[in-house]
Write an enzyme that holds these catalytic residues in place. Sequence first.
Site, short mmCIF file in Angstrom:
data_model
loop_
_atom_site.label_atom_id
_atom_site.label_comp_id
_atom_site.label_asym_id
_atom_site.label_seq_id
_atom_site.Cartn_x
_atom_site.Cartn_y
_atom_site.Cartn_z
N SER A 1 0.85 -1.19 0.00
CA SER A 1 0.00 0.00 0.00
C SER A 1 0.88 1.24 0.00
CB SER A 1 -0.91 0.00 1.23
OG SER A 1 -0.13 0.28 2.37
N LYS A 2 0.22 2.37 -0.02
CA LYS A 2 0.92 3.65 -0.13
C LYS A 2 2.01 3.82 0.92
CE LYS A 2 -2.24 6.90 -2.19
NZ LYS A 2 -3.42 7.60 -1.80
N ARG A 3 1.76 3.28 2.10
CA ARG A 3 2.78 3.56 3.12
C ARG A 3 4.09 2.82 2.85
NH1 ARG A 3 2.73 -0.49 6.92
NH2 ARG A 3 1.06 -1.96 6.45
#
Length: 467
Positions: free
Chosen positions: A238-240
Amino acid sequence: MTIRTRFAPSPTGYLHIGGARTALFSWLYARKHGGKFILRIEDTDLERSSQESVNAILEGMTWLGLEYDEGPFYQTHRFDRYKEVIQQLLNQGDAYYCYCSKEELEQLRNEQMANKEKPRYNGKCRQESYFVEGQEPVIRFKNPEDGAVTINDLVKGDIVVANKELDDLIIARSDGTPTYNLTVVVDDMDMGVTHVIRGDDHINNTPRQMNILKALGANVPEYAHLPMILGSDGARLSKRHGAVSVMQYRDDGFLPEALLNYLVRLGWSHGDQEIFSLDEMVEFFDLEQVNVSASSFNREKLVWLNHHYIMTSDPAHVARHLSWHIGQKEIDPTDGPDLVEVVKVQRERCKTLVEMAEASLYFYKEFEAYEEKAAKKNLTTEAALVLQGLHERFSSVEDWRSDKLHQIVQAFAEDRQLNLGKVAQPLRVAVMGSSVSPAIDATLTLLGKQKTLARIERAIAYIKTLN
Ligand code: GLU
């Protein structure tokens, strides 16, 4: 039989790494078998879909070079067709109106949860619709009650699901709009899709979709569910974990072939080969070697591949991509050396095109200030004499060529009895503003005579201001 695969993104954001891998595998499978690859935009969720996301997906596909043979098709253009199929299912007795209210369903769900049962519709309206005045019904598919569905998944093997585990799915909402599982089924049927290759987050939908296809008398395609992509910490990517958008990788200086090569190895292998040209991918790809377990994203490996492609691709090809990055910095690349030559001198040291663009700006535009440490060490009073001497010798050069410049610098150092570094380093800082650059003769050649002389003058003037 002609193989027909599809990529069916929902346009609710950019094209992300997982989507791109699904698209690549579907594309490869079609290409390998001389089949067709279809692009279908699943935009029925009007609230979450946007034209911007559609554009971002198309842009990502184009940048990666995953050209489609048919499409893009838009589900929002096909509502009439979905209505027709829903009506067909109603006529056949394979679907029914359901008047159960939200509250009723909520209560049923709570009861089932309290009894530790799997929440599912109890089929109340299946036998008999309990018409409720003023309430718009939903339409449910009449799932078979007996038997089982077997998915012969090409990646995961056989998966058997008992029909009694599947409840009667809503295929049309109370406003008449079709639901996701219905639209996918109609499209896969109408588009003659033979192989559905998609993320395994859809695996629970598959037996339901197969039942609807069977009810419609359609061919059931083969299914291949791809395992998830994880971040370095083992959680779903994911984005993180950093960039997940394909276009962010372009912006970060990756070549599309490096990203494709990286993606093909995310969950697929061919012996221990790591580097695959597109032709090799098409030749070797098969669903049988797709891993059953999830794969993890590793940016370092992607950087390594990128450097490999920067080093080994045709410099003219790399230059075309570099040109975009130079343009991003609002610099006109025709205002200086040929980018192909720049690629040749920079490629060894630059792992991304962003690095290469940054390291090459000084060829095109005046740098603002000298790097402090480099200037302090190299732009001294003593160096001013060296620079003055070099300026004289360079001024008379007619034929501004690397070997010639090399000779001049070397002869100058010998004449002054200086070691080469004492000459080359001040020169480097003078023309580039910093002490790291490709070989000095290559740098000067690319920079050209005029800019070289002007920058040496600038450095001499700068040294004078220090005293
Ligand atoms: N539209 C779905 C998604 O973006 C994919 C559906 C499918 O591949 O069947 O997740």
